[in-house]
Design a protein around this motif. Sequence first.
Motif, PDB file in Angstrom:
ATOM      1  N   ARG A   1      44.637  49.017  46.305  1.00  0.00           N
ATOM      2  CA  ARG A   1      44.680  50.336  46.933  1.00  0.00           C
ATOM      3  C   ARG A   1      44.863  50.212  48.450  1.00  0.00           C
ATOM      4  NH1 ARG A   1      40.195  51.785  45.475  1.00  0.00           N
ATOM      5  NH2 ARG A   1      39.034  51.602  47.418  1.00  0.00           N
ATOM      6  N   LEU A   2      44.331  49.139  49.015  1.00  0.00           N
ATOM      7  CA  LEU A   2      44.418  48.914  50.457  1.00  0.00           C
ATOM      8  C   LEU A   2      45.691  48.183  50.872  1.00  0.00           C
ATOM      9  CD1 LEU A   2      40.699  47.873  50.872  1.00  0.00           C
ATOM     10  CD2 LEU A   2      41.753  49.883  51.963  1.00  0.00           C
ATOM     11  N   GLY A   3      46.529  47.844  49.901  1.00  0.00           N
ATOM     12  CA  GLY A   3      47.767  47.141  50.218  1.00  0.00           C
ATOM     13  C   GLY A   3      47.625  45.643  50.357  1.00  0.00           C
ATOM     14  N   ILE A   4      46.485  45.089  49.922  1.00  0.00           N
ATOM     15  CA  ILE A   4      46.276  43.639  49.945  1.00  0.00           C
ATOM     16  C   ILE A   4      46.891  43.044  48.686  1.00  0.00           C
ATOM     17  CG2 ILE A   4      44.550  41.796  49.930  1.00  0.00           C
ATOM     18  CD1 ILE A   4      42.628  43.715  51.337  1.00  0.00           C
ATOM     19  N   ARG A   5      47.738  42.028  48.846  1.00  0.00           N
ATOM     20  CA  ARG A   5      48.326  41.370  47.675  1.00  0.00           C
ATOM     21  C   ARG A   5      47.251  40.577  46.942  1.00  0.00           C
ATOM     22  NH1 ARG A   5      51.859  39.808  51.616  1.00  0.00           N
ATOM     23  NH2 ARG A   5      51.281  37.620  51.350  1.00  0.00           N
ATOM     24  N   VAL A   6      47.303  40.622  45.619  1.00  0.00           N
ATOM     25  CA  VAL A   6      46.301  39.948  44.786  1.00  0.00           C
ATOM     26  C   VAL A   6      46.979  38.914  43.901  1.00  0.00           C
ATOM     27  CG1 VAL A   6      44.542  40.241  42.994  1.00  0.00           C
ATOM     28  CG2 VAL A   6      44.811  41.989  44.776  1.00  0.00           C
ATOM     29  N   TYR A   7      46.442  37.704  43.895  1.00  0.00           N
ATOM     30  CA  TYR A   7      46.895  36.621  43.028  1.00  0.00           C
ATOM     31  C   TYR A   7      45.712  36.186  42.173  1.00  0.00           C
ATOM     32  CZ  TYR A   7      50.741  36.457  46.376  1.00  0.00           C
ATOM     33  OH  TYR A   7      51.809  36.794  47.173  1.00  0.00           O
ATOM     34  N   LEU A   8      45.895  36.171  40.858  1.00  0.00           N
ATOM     35  CA  LEU A   8      44.807  35.809  39.955  1.00  0.00           C
ATOM     36  C   LEU A   8      45.048  34.444  39.323  1.00  0.00           C
ATOM     37  CD1 LEU A   8      44.086  39.187  38.113  1.00  0.00           C
ATOM     38  CD2 LEU A   8      42.903  38.205  40.080  1.00  0.00           C
ATOM     39  N   HIS A   9      43.954  33.743  39.054  1.00  0.00           N
ATOM     40  CA  HIS A   9      44.046  32.448  38.371  1.00  0.00           C
ATOM     41  C   HIS A   9      42.843  32.288  37.450  1.00  0.00           C
ATOM     42  CE1 HIS A   9      41.643  31.588  42.047  1.00  0.00           C
ATOM     43  NE2 HIS A   9      40.941  30.830  41.227  1.00  0.00           N
ATOM     44  N   ALA A  10      42.965  31.327  36.534  1.00  0.00           N
ATOM     45  CA  ALA A  10      41.858  30.977  35.645  1.00  0.00           C
ATOM     46  C   ALA A  10      41.778  29.472  35.531  1.00  0.00           C
ATOM     47  CB  ALA A  10      42.059  31.592  34.264  1.00  0.00           C
ATOM     48  N   ASN A  11      40.584  28.920  35.668  1.00  0.00           N
ATOM     49  CA  ASN A  11      40.396  27.500  35.389  1.00  0.00           C
ATOM     50  C   ASN A  11      40.540  27.264  33.889  1.00  0.00           C
ATOM     51  OD1 ASN A  11      39.103  27.953  38.045  1.00  0.00           O
ATOM     52  ND2 ASN A  11      38.584  25.785  37.859  1.00  0.00           N
TER      53      ASN A  11
END
Length: 229
Positions: free
Chosen positions: A161-171
């Motif tokens: 919502r704030l325009g921050i890019r999000v990158y997700l990962h999983a071990n």
Amino acid sequence: DANPLSKVFASGLAGQAAFMEKHPQVMKLPVLLLENPCCHDCLFCKSKPIPPTPMGRIRAMLKENAGLGLRRLGIVGNEPLAHPDILAIVGEARRCGFETFEVLTSGRPLADEGLAGALADRGVESVAMPLYSHLAEAHDEITGSPGSHAATLRAIENARRLGIRVYLHANLLKQNLRHLPPLEALVVRKLGLPFCIIPTRPKTANRPYGELVPPYAAVIATLSGKVAS
């Protein structure tokens, strides 16, 4: 047990800049490593009663940028956003010439809308955070932190919502191996976010390494043709 890049991180901004020039494929931006207690107690890690990195040491490192002119800074740690002076640290970094920031976080602190907004206002433009399962119970068991799955989803929502890019990962763990195909579907198809599956390195942890990391044959049998990440 130590991160292979720990010595580089500890070498100061000048040392990191020199390393990046020689090894651009390994390190793309300088990193500020913050130590302090983590808000999780993950199976593959161990929460430690570490005193927060003092501001004096942080200021001394950031001031090195006066002769370097670096503009982007990575902020990492066991949980950098839980450092009690995190907003002052980002503000100091801006005074030292940094303009934008990339943060590696557990994600949980960003569930706080006020903190997420303050970080966005100060130039945090991207965050990388883990999501270990599509199931709340499984994720929370891995983090050792009840409610962490719901908090991570709130953090993702706040950041986007704030325009921050999000990158997700999983071990990649025995505890979540069979969850990775539906987890990838959740992240990539439903949330529309980048996702990667990463190995778990041996380190001081709550469980022995052999109880955490699946055999390669099991990884192939479970994931081959079922995940693209």
